[in-house]
Design a protein around this motif. Structure first.
Motif, mmCIF file in Angstrom:
data_model
loop_
_atom_site.group_PDB
_atom_site.id
_atom_site.type_symbol
_atom_site.label_atom_id
_atom_site.label_comp_id
_atom_site.label_asym_id
_atom_site.label_seq_id
_atom_site.Cartn_x
_atom_site.Cartn_y
_atom_site.Cartn_z
ATOM 1 N N ASP A 97 1.385 -10.881 7.761
ATOM 2 C CA ASP A 97 1.530 -9.477 8.127
ATOM 3 C C ASP A 97 1.794 -9.342 9.622
ATOM 4 O OD1 ASP A 97 1.546 -6.700 7.909
ATOM 5 O OD2 ASP A 97 -0.613 -6.530 8.191
ATOM 6 N N PRO A 98 2.946 -9.825 10.105
ATOM 7 C CA PRO A 98 3.213 -9.788 11.548
ATOM 8 C C PRO A 98 3.364 -8.378 12.099
ATOM 9 C CG PRO A 98 5.179 -10.433 10.347
ATOM 10 C CD PRO A 98 4.062 -10.414 9.344
ATOM 11 N N ASN A 99 3.740 -7.410 11.252
ATOM 12 C CA ASN A 99 3.915 -6.035 11.722
ATOM 13 C C ASN A 99 2.625 -5.226 11.665
ATOM 14 O OD1 ASN A 99 6.673 -6.431 12.211
ATOM 15 N ND2 ASN A 99 7.176 -6.004 10.068
ATOM 16 N N ARG A 100 1.542 -5.863 11.175
ATOM 17 C CA ARG A 100 0.216 -5.241 11.145
ATOM 18 C C ARG A 100 0.226 -3.889 10.437
ATOM 19 N NH1 ARG A 100 -2.167 -6.777 17.204
ATOM 20 N NH2 ARG A 100 -1.888 -9.036 16.990
ATOM 21 N N LEU A 101 0.695 -3.919 9.206
ATOM 22 C CA LEU A 101 0.631 -2.728 8.375
ATOM 23 C C LEU A 101 -0.827 -2.363 8.126
ATOM 24 C CD1 LEU A 101 1.867 -0.623 6.389
ATOM 25 C CD2 LEU A 101 1.763 -2.428 4.638
ATOM 26 N N LYS A 102 -1.193 -1.139 8.432
ATOM 27 C CA LYS A 102 -2.575 -0.706 8.190
ATOM 28 C C LYS A 102 -2.790 -0.475 6.695
ATOM 29 C CE LYS A 102 -3.465 1.280 12.744
ATOM 30 N NZ LYS A 102 -3.863 2.489 13.504
ATOM 31 N N SER A 103 -2.007 0.424 6.115
ATOM 32 C CA SER A 103 -2.079 0.639 4.673
ATOM 33 C C SER A 103 -0.948 1.553 4.248
ATOM 34 C CB SER A 103 -3.421 1.261 4.265
ATOM 35 O OG SER A 103 -3.514 2.599 4.738
ATOM 36 N N ILE A 104 -0.539 1.408 2.993
ATOM 37 C CA ILE A 104 0.363 2.355 2.356
ATOM 38 C C ILE A 104 -0.160 2.615 0.956
ATOM 39 C CG2 ILE A 104 1.949 0.450 1.802
ATOM 40 C CD1 ILE A 104 4.164 2.580 1.550
ATOM 41 N N ASP A 105 -0.375 3.879 0.626
ATOM 42 C CA ASP A 105 -0.802 4.299 -0.702
ATOM 43 C C ASP A 105 0.398 4.880 -1.435
ATOM 44 O OD1 ASP A 105 -3.500 3.663 -0.166
ATOM 45 O OD2 ASP A 105 -3.775 5.589 0.846
ATOM 46 N N ILE A 152 1.838 6.239 4.500
ATOM 47 C CA ILE A 152 1.697 5.084 5.383
ATOM 48 C C ILE A 152 0.829 5.506 6.556
ATOM 49 C CG2 ILE A 152 2.883 3.332 6.763
ATOM 50 C CD1 ILE A 152 5.378 3.849 5.156
ATOM 51 N N GLU A 153 -0.297 4.834 6.712
ATOM 52 C CA GLU A 153 -1.258 5.219 7.739
ATOM 53 C C GLU A 153 -0.636 5.190 9.129
ATOM 54 O OE1 GLU A 153 -5.760 3.927 9.267
ATOM 55 O OE2 GLU A 153 -4.840 2.931 7.538
ATOM 56 N N ASP A 154 -0.772 6.297 9.864
ATOM 57 C CA ASP A 154 -0.269 6.473 11.231
ATOM 58 C C ASP A 154 1.252 6.492 11.321
ATOM 59 O OD1 ASP A 154 -2.855 6.605 12.154
ATOM 60 O OD2 ASP A 154 -2.940 4.492 12.752
ATOM 61 N N MET A 155 1.948 6.608 10.191
ATOM 62 C CA MET A 155 3.414 6.660 10.208
ATOM 63 C C MET A 155 3.932 7.957 9.592
ATOM 64 S SD MET A 155 4.994 4.219 11.718
ATOM 65 C CE MET A 155 4.551 2.632 12.437
ATOM 66 N N TYR A 156 3.828 8.085 8.270
ATOM 67 C CA TYR A 156 4.332 9.293 7.617
ATOM 68 C C TYR A 156 3.834 9.387 6.179
ATOM 69 C CZ TYR A 156 8.039 5.749 6.793
ATOM 70 O OH TYR A 156 8.744 4.590 6.530
ATOM 71 N N LYS A 157 3.872 10.622 5.668
ATOM 72 C CA LYS A 157 3.609 10.927 4.271
ATOM 73 C C LYS A 157 4.928 11.370 3.653
ATOM 74 C CE LYS A 157 -1.077 12.430 5.363
ATOM 75 N NZ LYS A 157 -0.946 12.039 6.798
ATOM 76 N N ARG A 158 5.166 10.944 2.410
ATOM 77 C CA ARG A 158 6.507 11.143 1.836
ATOM 78 C C ARG A 158 6.427 11.498 0.358
ATOM 79 N NH1 ARG A 158 10.316 6.941 3.988
ATOM 80 N NH2 ARG A 158 10.635 8.633 5.488
ATOM 81 N N ASP A 180 7.128 0.414 4.284
ATOM 82 C CA ASP A 180 7.484 0.741 2.905
ATOM 83 C C ASP A 180 8.658 -0.074 2.379
ATOM 84 O OD1 ASP A 180 9.268 1.940 4.595
ATOM 85 O OD2 ASP A 180 8.997 3.978 3.848
ATOM 86 N N GLY A 181 9.120 -1.064 3.147
ATOM 87 C CA GLY A 181 10.137 -1.978 2.641
ATOM 88 C C GLY A 181 11.545 -1.610 3.036
ATOM 89 N N GLY A 182 12.390 -2.633 3.114
ATOM 90 C CA GLY A 182 13.765 -2.440 3.551
ATOM 91 C C GLY A 182 14.683 -1.820 2.531
ATOM 92 N N ASN A 183 14.213 -1.621 1.296
ATOM 93 C CA ASN A 183 15.031 -0.974 0.271
ATOM 94 C C ASN A 183 14.473 0.378 -0.155
ATOM 95 O OD1 ASN A 183 17.144 -2.747 0.042
ATOM 96 N ND2 ASN A 183 16.288 -3.889 -1.669
#
Length: 415
Positions: free
Chosen positions: A185-193, A214-220, A302-305
């Motif tokens: 986990d080099p990008n240190r993802l906190k969590s994604i629900d 995605i914690e501290d990023m966005y809700k979608r 959330d992935g490149g795709n």
């Protein structure tokens, strides 16, 4: 609230026909196991036209996957595992493509990279819960497998197919392993629900609805409607509508990277594609529109795709306020005596991109792809794919470039 929404979705469909239990048909851990090895030879060449250093890489990948069956009984237990190895065949400092190979401290690409992962899984009836390293493929969480080695995630995913035509997914992931980095986990993802599902209303109508955080990023939120109108065995018209609505967290680096100011930024992006198929030919027209305080950001955990939109090729046409149109053509050569051979052409143009106060820009792409899969013989399923993108932009939207990607893949069934 998420659990309540899931409960309501289940209750709303309780009168629908149930699927026969897959677990009741289990033959055992080994008896239903599958093991495969994918050999992938990949070449990448991105030729920048603005005196920027070009990117060129060539590598050989070995992608091994094992999927066990489930033990017999009411609750089945199993496991999945994978092993990845990428070997550099050609690249160098100053021209390495970072999505193929990670770099050493001196800027030189590594000679090889490898990774292994595993997950444990439980099944009750037609519901599977899996924990560990895996390859999720959902509209709001989708691993990228478009380069040499695939991206993977670490977490828990529950998938339920109890009701015929309905699939429900609930998951939480806390690790993201990029395509060219063997670290967990080099990008240190906190969590994604993630929460959502898809439902086949009929043979010709499918709908989907998903949510992610995605914690501290966005809700979608994401929604899709796909409707097919068959006129005959050789003729059909398909409509595909996709929409994402995003609320960026305050201070989100994703919002700042796509033109926002980091203060309650919001975004809506949608695409509508109409595809007319006539025998071996298919013609597509699509429109995609982006509005809000920032562009549409993805691949921040959330992935490149994670961009299920019509106008996504080399460019994704997802910049702030961008509007884009696409015209494309597909040809299946099976009708002309060459089964397995396919060609696709697409032209996409985006405009009205917000590049700063009072200034707009545009971009365009010409996409060509030829693919061929051997249909028989000792090398059956050996595939070849060659794709080319010619990309041009103005007013600081992006660097002009020509890109070539070539893939040769051979899947081997070991078990």
């Amino acid at each position: 609230m998420k659990l309540t929404a899931l409960s309501l979705a289940v209750l709303a469909t309780i009168s629908l026909p149930l699927m026969a239990s897959e677990q009741s048909r289990s033959q055992g851990l080994v008896e239903d196991a599958k093991a495969n090895l994918l050999l992938r030879n990949a070449y990448f060449n991105r030729d920048y036209k603005d005196n920027v250093s070009d990117a060129k890489s060539w590598g050989q990948a070995f992608i091994g996957t094992v999927e066990s069956g489930f033990t017999q009984g009411t609750v089945g237990v199993g496991f999945d595992a994978f092993g990845l190895l990428g070997v550099k065949l050609d690249s160098g400092r100053g021209r390495n493509y970072s999505d193929f190979f990670d770099t050493e401290s001196d800027g030189r690409p590594v000679d090889d990279l490898s990774q292994a992962g595993a997950a444990v899984k439980l099944r009750v009836s037609n519901t599977v819960i899996k924990y560990g390293n895996q390859f999720p493929s959902l509209p709001v969480l989708a691993y990228d497998d478009s380069r040499l080695l695939p991206q993977s995630f670490t977490g828990t995913l529950l998938t339920s197919n109890e009701i015929e035509g309905l699939e429900l997914n609930v998951g939480r992931f806390t690790g993201d392993s990029p395509m060219a980095d063997p670290a967990r986990d080099p990008n240190r993802l906190k969590s994604i629900d993630v929460l959502g599902g898809s439902y086949a209303v009929s043979d010709n109508l499918n709908v989907s609805l998903y949510h992610s955080d995605i914690e501290d990023m966005y809700k979608r939120y994401y929604a899709n409607t796909n409707y097919n109108i068959p006129f005959s065995d050789q003729q059909a018209l398909n409509f595909d509508f996709n929409i994402y609505r995003t609320k960026y967290d305050n201070g989100s680096v994703a919002a700042l990277a796509f033109g926002g100011d980091g203060q309650n930024d919001r975004n809506t992006i949608w695409s509508l594609a109409a595809k007319y198929s006539l025998g071996a030919h298919a013609f597509l027209l699509a429109h995609q529109r982006n509005t809000g305080d920032a562009g549409y950001a993805f691949d921040f955990g959330d992935g490149g795709n994670a961009i299920y939109l019509a106008n996504s090729y080399y460019a994704d046409f997802n910049l702030k306020d961008e509007r884009s149109w696409q015209a494309s053509y597909e040809l299946d050569f099976a009708t002309y005596g060459a089964p397995g051979l396919n060609y696709k052409f697409a032209y996409v143009r985006g405009s009205q991109i917000d590049v700063g106060p009072g200034s707009t820009g545009s971009e365009r792409e010409i996409f060509n792809q030829v693919s061929y899969v051997l249909q028989e013989g000792p090398a059956k399923d050996l595939s070849f794919k060659l794709r080319n993108s010619i990309y041009r932009a103005d007013n600081r939207v992006g660097p002009d470039l020509n890109e070539i990607r070539a893939f040769i893949e051979y899947p081997l069934s070991i078990l």
